[in-house]
Design a protein around this motif. Structure first.
Motif, PDB file in Angstrom:
ATOM      1  N   MET B 331       0.858  -1.179   0.000  1.00  0.00           N
ATOM      2  CA  MET B 331       0.000   0.000   0.000  1.00  0.00           C
ATOM      3  C   MET B 331       0.895   1.230   0.000  1.00  0.00           C
ATOM      4  O   MET B 331       1.837   1.300   0.794  1.00  0.00           O
ATOM      5  CB  MET B 331      -0.868   0.003   1.273  1.00  0.00           C
ATOM      6  N   PRO B 332       0.625   2.203  -0.879  1.00  0.00           N
ATOM      7  CA  PRO B 332       1.333   3.473  -0.757  1.00  0.00           C
ATOM      8  C   PRO B 332       0.810   4.195   0.483  1.00  0.00           C
ATOM      9  O   PRO B 332      -0.405   4.226   0.717  1.00  0.00           O
ATOM     10  CB  PRO B 332       0.953   4.226  -2.043  1.00  0.00           C
ATOM     11  N   VAL B 333       1.718   4.728   1.281  1.00  0.00           N
ATOM     12  CA  VAL B 333       1.305   5.411   2.504  1.00  0.00           C
ATOM     13  C   VAL B 333       1.959   6.793   2.559  1.00  0.00           C
ATOM     14  O   VAL B 333       2.848   7.100   1.766  1.00  0.00           O
ATOM     15  CB  VAL B 333       1.717   4.603   3.765  1.00  0.00           C
ATOM     16  N   ILE B 334       1.482   7.610   3.501  1.00  0.00           N
ATOM     17  CA  ILE B 334       2.039   8.938   3.687  1.00  0.00           C
ATOM     18  C   ILE B 334       3.121   8.853   4.756  1.00  0.00           C
ATOM     19  O   ILE B 334       2.874   8.392   5.872  1.00  0.00           O
ATOM     20  CB  ILE B 334       0.957   9.946   4.144  1.00  0.00           C
ATOM     21  N   GLU B 335       4.322   9.293   4.395  1.00  0.00           N
ATOM     22  CA  GLU B 335       5.412   9.368   5.377  1.00  0.00           C
ATOM     23  C   GLU B 335       5.680  10.830   5.679  1.00  0.00           C
ATOM     24  O   GLU B 335       5.939  11.614   4.762  1.00  0.00           O
ATOM     25  CB  GLU B 335       6.688   8.753   4.809  1.00  0.00           C
ATOM     26  N   ARG B 336       5.636  11.195   6.948  1.00  0.00           N
ATOM     27  CA  ARG B 336       5.952  12.571   7.332  1.00  0.00           C
ATOM     28  C   ARG B 336       7.458  12.673   7.524  1.00  0.00           C
ATOM     29  O   ARG B 336       8.034  11.944   8.317  1.00  0.00           O
ATOM     30  CB  ARG B 336       5.217  12.929   8.628  1.00  0.00           C
ATOM     31  N   THR B 337       8.083  13.577   6.788  1.00  0.00           N
ATOM     32  CA  THR B 337       9.534  13.687   6.915  1.00  0.00           C
ATOM     33  C   THR B 337       9.925  14.900   7.756  1.00  0.00           C
ATOM     34  O   THR B 337      11.061  14.994   8.209  1.00  0.00           O
ATOM     35  CB  THR B 337      10.204  13.780   5.532  1.00  0.00           C
ATOM     36  N   SER B 338       8.966  15.801   7.971  1.00  0.00           N
ATOM     37  CA  SER B 338       9.270  16.972   8.790  1.00  0.00           C
ATOM     38  C   SER B 338       7.978  17.603   9.287  1.00  0.00           C
ATOM     39  O   SER B 338       6.988  17.685   8.544  1.00  0.00           O
ATOM     40  CB  SER B 338      10.071  17.983   7.952  1.00  0.00           C
ATOM     41  N   ASP B 339       7.996  18.056  10.556  1.00  0.00           N
ATOM     42  CA  ASP B 339       6.820  18.722  11.123  1.00  0.00           C
ATOM     43  C   ASP B 339       6.798  20.194  10.738  1.00  0.00           C
ATOM     44  O   ASP B 339       5.739  20.757  10.468  1.00  0.00           O
ATOM     45  CB  ASP B 339       6.862  18.632  12.664  1.00  0.00           C
ATOM     46  N   ASN B 340       7.972  20.820  10.770  1.00  0.00           N
ATOM     47  CA  ASN B 340       8.009  22.269  10.610  1.00  0.00           C
ATOM     48  C   ASN B 340       9.271  22.675   9.861  1.00  0.00           C
ATOM     49  O   ASN B 340      10.349  22.668  10.445  1.00  0.00           O
ATOM     50  CB  ASN B 340       7.969  22.929  12.010  1.00  0.00           C
ATOM     51  N   PRO B 341       9.198  22.956   8.573  1.00  0.00           N
ATOM     52  CA  PRO B 341       7.957  22.971   7.782  1.00  0.00           C
ATOM     53  C   PRO B 341       7.434  21.552   7.570  1.00  0.00           C
ATOM     54  O   PRO B 341       8.223  20.600   7.515  1.00  0.00           O
ATOM     55  CB  PRO B 341       8.407  23.585   6.455  1.00  0.00           C
ATOM     56  N   TYR B 342       6.119  21.452   7.412  1.00  0.00           N
ATOM     57  CA  TYR B 342       5.517  20.140   7.174  1.00  0.00           C
ATOM     58  C   TYR B 342       5.946  19.617   5.815  1.00  0.00           C
ATOM     59  O   TYR B 342       5.808  20.312   4.809  1.00  0.00           O
ATOM     60  CB  TYR B 342       3.997  20.248   7.240  1.00  0.00           C
TER      61      TYR B 342
END
Lengths: 418, 418
Positions: B331-342
């Motif tokens: 499944m392609p998923v969303i990976e967060r690589t940074s909060d700020n900046p998002y």
């Protein structure tokens, strides 16, 4: 600064655009060098001498009011009775007005407010106090007399039509195996204006909303259930929009059937949508979802109608012009000069033609079968939801709504013992 | 045209942006010359061989899908059991796939759908049928494992935060003489993600929402009523956001307390908000309003989050790329690589890590007193509601949502006797 202060006050249920009217009032008054006080919490603030000095608010804040829902100075549900019954209150109002040199009184509300403004103007004349009283129209119910439409209605109407169109797409996707009937409860206790606006969401018998229940038509449960079943069999699902004010032929509000007390005597708050959903489920066995948007429908500035915002600003501006021109005991109203293209201008109405009248939903606007709107209704309603007027958003993804300082002026009178 | 057809299918409750994912899938497949069929009403359409030929839809219609809520091909609530229990159905699926040369199966849904896609991929391997199965994430509940967030959630979250901010301004204006308590019921039976998103509407203890009730915290009625009273005394009014899934310490759903049967044995549909409103009214005597937005919160494409729309499109596009690269059972998923900046990018997860797991709302996201969100929660939630992505509107003031032709391809197999 010109002589004489203007007092502005908000009354009754607030709308997505009543602050746009306030913005129009203050902007126009500033341009004409008139000082504007605003009563805190409507007429109560005037009685209590709780008066906000709007000159303390920045130009940006006053501009921001035009895209901020709610009532920035506070509103109230507080009706003054006849001058005979409530004479002390009317006299107190005049004392407060005199103490703050208020020569212009702008009361922003529905027909009750028009009535109050009218009475205040008569008492002022009786006392020989020079005061110009102006009613400023506001109501999501659209039931105000004389005016073609009422600021506040168009935005609530747009919210209703857009929400019904969107939810209907959801129901259509789920209907094969899940929800087959969806019931949307619209405000407007006595008149079907808002429920009717939902009709703009679709065209023809197969597009949602499939059934609209108006307070102007007696609710016939057997027939309603028959219609729901017919629509589900034909379309696969059925979207119902019900006015909160629907009644049975014997005058019983359907909303009072839902809710009541539970077996422990505790309050069960219901409503029309929950009642109808229960009936559909029991009688027809369909899976049902229902919604009660409540305050969301009248505060949804994010989906306001541009027509409505423009008119809300315009009646505010005109109210100041009427006041300065000494047009006592009048109200600026919306006059429709053309349906296609839609054109309108500001007209005026004497307050006694507005006060305590209720503009009913025309019979010619309800389809013969009682469950939809006519082309005549569309022609009237559609221009009122036209145009988008988005508020600005912050980087946080939320609308930038303003909060005023609401700095009160110093009291000059003894405390009101009302 | 490349060899092999791609079958796309929508599953479970739809969202404001699941069609954006469909648009991403079809656009990417068209660019790569892959034929796309879509199952009518989710997996049911695959079983019934009701397959839509998406090549019949115009480029404008496919672009329009990206701003159309609902589920354009129909969705379903229909869970396949284990391969042992439902073997005939799995085999039928493979027969349909073979008959239409389906070599790529994209199932757009939550954890149940990931599970189904996973099982189908295993059975195909067992039968030696070359098939690449891809799960595509979707749910407003945000409870999918592995992915940082789930397409559909951000837009429902934005709707929730905006609506609560707006309604709170209304309540603030009315509180002096009328409504003092407002209760908003948010979806999310098992996890408090959407109720938490309401917390973005305000900052600090005096800004709405004043109290959030999470399903992760036991509902303590006496304490809740005490808190409501405290807030009303301090602020003048109280806005409550309650998850539909709140439970008492003994595991009883509060939603099941509202509603039930009336004295005639008829169904009374209630809910958490109506229940809480009744309690507040009885115990504290305050005037209360409440709302149940229901489907409006998951179909409100008019107030979608741009982050969410972008991610919904991206997982659709990535799903096609994964399929063509033969990355079976992922499944392609969303990976967060940074909060700020998002910042985020597309990652991938094996379906068995997603299937039948539920991502719970972290304890560190709930304030110590249990009635609000922490800064950590804000840091996580806020980027997900950022940005506006308005649909185009017609001259009639309504969003131009598309309706597809949904032309079905000719059936090649005997009727399914499921």
């Amino acid at each position: 600064m010109a002589s004489g202060t203007l007092l502005y006050s908000q009354s009754g249920g607030v709308t997505a655009v009543i602050n746009a009217t306030a913005s129009g009032v203050i902007t126009e008054a500033r341009a004409r060098k008139i000082k504007v006080l605003a009563a805190r919490n409507g007429i109560l603030g005037a009685l209590r001498e709780e008066l906000v000095d709007t000159s303390k608010e920045s130009a940006a804040a006053i501009r921001g009011l035009a895209h901020t829902p709610g009532g920035a100075f506070g509103s109230c549900r507080y009706k003054l009775k006849s001058v005979e019954a409530d004479r002390a209150k009317y006299e107190r109002l005049l004392q407060v007005f005199k103490a703050h040199d208020v020569r212009y009184f702008l009361y922003n509300g529905g027909n009750d407010s028009a009535d109050t403004a009218n009475k205040v103007s008569k008492l002022a004349a009786e006392f020989g106090y020079p005061l110009t009283c102006i009613g400023v129209p506001k109501t999501i119910d659209n039931d105000l007399a004389v005016t073609d439409c009422c600021p506040g209605f168009g935005s609530a109407a747009k919210y209703t039509a857009v929400s019904v169109r969107e939810a209907a797409l959801d129901v259509a996707a789920m209907a094969e195996t899940s929800t087959k009937v969806f019931v949307y409860e619209a405000m407007g206790r006595h008149a079907g204006w808002l429920a009717a606006a939902a009709g703009l969401a679709g065209n023809g018998p197969d597009e949602a909303p499939h059934l609209i229940l108006f307070p102007e038509r007696a609710y016939d449960e057997a027939d309603f259930l028959k219609q729901v079943q017919k629509v589900v069999k034909r379309v696969g699902y059925c979207v119902v929009v019900a006015s909160e004010g629907i009644q049975t032929a014997d005058g019983r509000f359907v909303a009072d059937s839902g809710g009541g007390k539970d077996s422990f005597g505790h309050t069960q708050l219901g409503g029309v949508a929950s009642y109808l959903a229960g009936k559909v489920k029991d009688a027809l066995g369909y899976k049902v979802h229902w919604t009660l948007p409540d305050y969301l429908q009248r505060s949804a500035r994010h989906i306001a109608s541009k027509t409505d915002v423009d008119q809300a600003l315009a009646v505010g501006k005109a109210a100041v012009q009427f006041a300065l021109a000494g047009r006592n005991a009048t109200m600026p109203v919306i006059e429709r000069t053309s349906d296609n293209p839609y054109r309108w201008k500001i007209g005026s109405a004497p307050l006694d033609k507005v006060a305590n009248h209720e503009k009913m939903f025309p019979k010619g606007f309800i389809r013969k079968d009682g469950y939809g709107i006519t082309d005549k209704a569309r022609t009237y309603l559609e221009p009122l939801i036209r145009g988008e007027a988005y508020p600005p958003y912050g980087k946080d993804g939320l609308p930038n709504y303003v909060t005023l300082k609401n700095t009160q002026v110093k009291k000059k009178l003894p405390k009101w013992e009302g």
